[in-house]
Design a protein around this motif. Structure first.
Motif, mmCIF file in Angstrom:
data_model
loop_
_atom_site.group_PDB
_atom_site.id
_atom_site.type_symbol
_atom_site.label_atom_id
_atom_site.label_comp_id
_atom_site.label_asym_id
_atom_site.label_seq_id
_atom_site.Cartn_x
_atom_site.Cartn_y
_atom_site.Cartn_z
ATOM 1 N N SER A 75 -4.917 -10.444 2.505
ATOM 2 C CA SER A 75 -3.807 -9.573 2.895
ATOM 3 C C SER A 75 -2.805 -10.335 3.763
ATOM 4 C CB SER A 75 -4.314 -8.346 3.651
ATOM 5 O OG SER A 75 -4.934 -8.721 4.872
ATOM 6 N N VAL A 76 -1.571 -9.862 3.738
ATOM 7 C CA VAL A 76 -0.476 -10.470 4.495
ATOM 8 C C VAL A 76 0.235 -9.374 5.284
ATOM 9 C CG1 VAL A 76 1.738 -11.701 4.340
ATOM 10 C CG2 VAL A 76 -0.134 -12.274 2.764
ATOM 11 N N PHE A 77 0.575 -9.700 6.530
ATOM 12 C CA PHE A 77 1.358 -8.785 7.368
ATOM 13 C C PHE A 77 2.630 -9.488 7.801
ATOM 14 C CE2 PHE A 77 2.834 -7.177 11.415
ATOM 15 C CZ PHE A 77 2.847 -5.803 11.204
ATOM 16 N N THR A 82 -4.652 -3.773 13.487
ATOM 17 C CA THR A 82 -5.222 -2.683 14.280
ATOM 18 C C THR A 82 -4.156 -2.085 15.184
ATOM 19 O OG1 THR A 82 -7.430 -3.663 14.260
ATOM 20 C CG2 THR A 82 -6.966 -2.067 16.000
ATOM 21 N N TYR A 83 -3.397 -2.954 15.843
ATOM 22 C CA TYR A 83 -2.304 -2.498 16.705
ATOM 23 C C TYR A 83 -1.304 -1.673 15.905
ATOM 24 C CZ TYR A 83 2.504 -3.025 18.257
ATOM 25 O OH TYR A 83 3.820 -2.816 18.522
ATOM 26 N N TRP A 84 -0.939 -2.149 14.706
ATOM 27 C CA TRP A 84 0.078 -1.461 13.909
ATOM 28 C C TRP A 84 -0.427 -0.103 13.413
ATOM 29 C CZ3 TRP A 84 4.511 -4.099 14.349
ATOM 30 C CH2 TRP A 84 5.631 -3.532 13.731
ATOM 31 N N LYS A 85 -1.694 -0.044 13.069
ATOM 32 C CA LYS A 85 -2.297 1.241 12.694
ATOM 33 C C LYS A 85 -2.181 2.221 13.859
ATOM 34 C CE LYS A 85 -6.831 3.331 11.842
ATOM 35 N NZ LYS A 85 -8.288 3.054 11.713
ATOM 36 N N ASN A 86 -2.476 1.764 15.070
ATOM 37 C CA ASN A 86 -2.384 2.629 16.251
ATOM 38 C C ASN A 86 -0.943 3.025 16.534
ATOM 39 O OD1 ASN A 86 -5.148 2.456 16.582
ATOM 40 N ND2 ASN A 86 -5.045 0.776 18.071
ATOM 41 N N GLN A 140 -4.045 5.534 7.484
ATOM 42 C CA GLN A 140 -5.047 4.862 8.321
ATOM 43 C C GLN A 140 -6.101 4.155 7.476
ATOM 44 O OE1 GLN A 140 -6.216 8.310 10.597
ATOM 45 N NE2 GLN A 140 -4.819 7.818 12.279
ATOM 46 N N GLU A 141 -6.525 4.786 6.414
ATOM 47 C CA GLU A 141 -7.518 4.165 5.536
ATOM 48 C C GLU A 141 -6.937 2.937 4.833
ATOM 49 O OE1 GLU A 141 -8.666 7.390 3.026
ATOM 50 O OE2 GLU A 141 -10.248 8.101 4.388
ATOM 51 N N SER A 142 -5.668 3.006 4.488
ATOM 52 C CA SER A 142 -5.017 1.864 3.848
ATOM 53 C C SER A 142 -4.870 0.698 4.815
ATOM 54 C CB SER A 142 -3.645 2.282 3.298
ATOM 55 O OG SER A 142 -3.777 3.216 2.249
ATOM 56 N N MET A 143 -4.568 0.996 6.075
ATOM 57 C CA MET A 143 -4.499 -0.066 7.076
ATOM 58 C C MET A 143 -5.867 -0.717 7.260
ATOM 59 S SD MET A 143 -1.350 -0.407 8.053
ATOM 60 C CE MET A 143 -1.515 -1.418 9.524
ATOM 61 N N ASP A 144 -6.914 0.098 7.270
ATOM 62 C CA ASP A 144 -8.272 -0.452 7.378
ATOM 63 C C ASP A 144 -8.593 -1.326 6.174
ATOM 64 O OD1 ASP A 144 -8.698 0.813 9.799
ATOM 65 O OD2 ASP A 144 -9.694 2.551 8.905
ATOM 66 N N HIS A 145 -8.122 -0.924 4.997
ATOM 67 C CA HIS A 145 -8.362 -1.714 3.792
ATOM 68 C C HIS A 145 -7.672 -3.068 3.890
ATOM 69 C CE1 HIS A 145 -9.332 -2.664 -0.304
ATOM 70 N NE2 HIS A 145 -8.063 -2.712 -0.671
ATOM 71 N N LEU A 146 -6.453 -3.083 4.408
ATOM 72 C CA LEU A 146 -5.749 -4.358 4.603
ATOM 73 C C LEU A 146 -6.526 -5.277 5.541
ATOM 74 C CD1 LEU A 146 -1.998 -3.283 4.963
ATOM 75 C CD2 LEU A 146 -3.017 -4.558 3.071
ATOM 76 N N MET A 171 0.855 -1.184 0.000
ATOM 77 C CA MET A 171 0.000 0.000 0.000
ATOM 78 C C MET A 171 0.894 1.239 0.000
ATOM 79 S SD MET A 171 -2.904 -1.575 0.082
ATOM 80 C CE MET A 171 -4.155 -0.364 0.460
ATOM 81 N N PRO A 172 0.947 1.983 -1.091
ATOM 82 C CA PRO A 172 1.856 3.135 -1.181
ATOM 83 C C PRO A 172 1.696 4.139 -0.036
ATOM 84 C CG PRO A 172 0.989 2.614 -3.343
ATOM 85 C CD PRO A 172 0.243 1.745 -2.374
ATOM 86 N N ALA A 173 0.467 4.396 0.386
ATOM 87 C CA ALA A 173 0.247 5.386 1.446
ATOM 88 C C ALA A 173 0.868 4.925 2.763
ATOM 89 C CB ALA A 173 -1.244 5.643 1.631
#
Length: 273
Positions: free
Chosen positions: A260-262, A220-224, A248-254, A159-161
């Motif tokens: 998706s993979v983290f 969610t943790y990583w977004k925070n 934040q929107e890109s993290m929600d999309h993941l 995700m570029p953002a």
């Protein structure tokens, strides 16, 4: 403790929301860290950078025999840590917090062990902390350190953002005297500081559709985590509010994508005094 001195800037800040995030962080990533730490033979433990006591709580839960002395540079964090320990029923016989610079420790006792987690990434000259600890550790005391290796961060799809924000976030941490890749250097730092029997391991996350619930929680943790740096990054002109929102929107999309993979690795070191 901010001012104009870059050595006193902390990317996550000391707001109440950040103090609560630290407690949440500790619980989310407890097992990947603590399942590989062994303090069963330790009675007195020195915790460097004890913060709000989030890790202290886990240490006492896992090893009830411990008596912990936490060293913390920020008085706001100590006040919150004392409040948290009181709620848990721990008094000074189990845990105490000392307001000191860990690079210049002045403690009246020696300890059986030392614990550092997510601290060295934030300081300049981390070697000075490791050297400062040595006189306060008994011969043979075990040292456990867990630190970041932020270059390993990856998501699918890319995700570029998120990646743009992550680069700016890490570059800023370097600019204020930190090191977002400090985990990779733990072995050399410990050896230079005079510790022995140094062992390193890579821990972390590789989450996909097979671990859907854990992936949701960690994303969610990583977004925070990334969002916690936003106020200072905006204040310093490093990012815009628009960039924060896009991340934040890109993290929600993941989080919404089953495919998706983290992926992320941290580094743990065990050594002896």
């Amino acid at each position: 403790m901010s001012g104009n001195n870059p050595l006193y800037k902390y990317i996550h800040g000391y707001q109440e929301v950040e103090q609560e995030r630290l407690k949440e962080q500790a619980s989310v990533i407890e097992n990947p860290i603590y399942d590989f730490i062994d303090f069963k033979d330790v009675t007195s433990l020195l915790e460097i950078g004890s913060g709000v006591g989030a890790q202290t709580e886990i240490l006492l839960k896992r090893w009830p025999q411990l008596q912990i002395t936490g060293v913390e540079f920020e008085e706001k964090q100590i006040a919150k840590a004392l409040e948290n320990m009181k709620k848990l029923g721990y008094g000074r016989e189990k845990v105490k917090f000392v307001h000191q610079d860990a690079k210049n420790l002045d403690l009246p006792e020696q300890f059986d062990g030392a614990f550092i987690c997510w601290v060295l990434e934030h300081v300049s000259q981390p070697i000075e902390i490791l050297k400062s600890m040595k006189p306060h550790l008994k011969t043979g005391a075990v040292v456990s350190i867990t630190e970041v290796f932020n270059a390993t961060f990856y998501t699918y799809p890319v995700m570029p953002a998120i990646m743009e924000y992550w680069k700016l976030y890490n570059d800023f941490q370097i600019s204020i005297g930190g090191d977002p890749q400090i985990g990779a250097r733990l072995g050399d730092l410990l050896e230079e500081a005079g510790y022995h029997d140094i062992q390193l391991r890579s821990g972390g996350f590789h989450l996909d559709s097979r671990q859907a619930d854990e992936k949701q929680k960690v994303l969610t943790y990583w977004k925070n985590l990334m969002s916690s740096g936003a106020p200072l990054l905006i204040e310093e002109g490093v990012v815009t509010e628009k960039q924060v929102l896009a991340m934040q929107e890109s993290m929600d999309h993941l989080r919404s994508l089953s495919e998706s993979v983290f992926y992320y690795r941290f580094i743990q070191a065990t050594a002896y005094n």
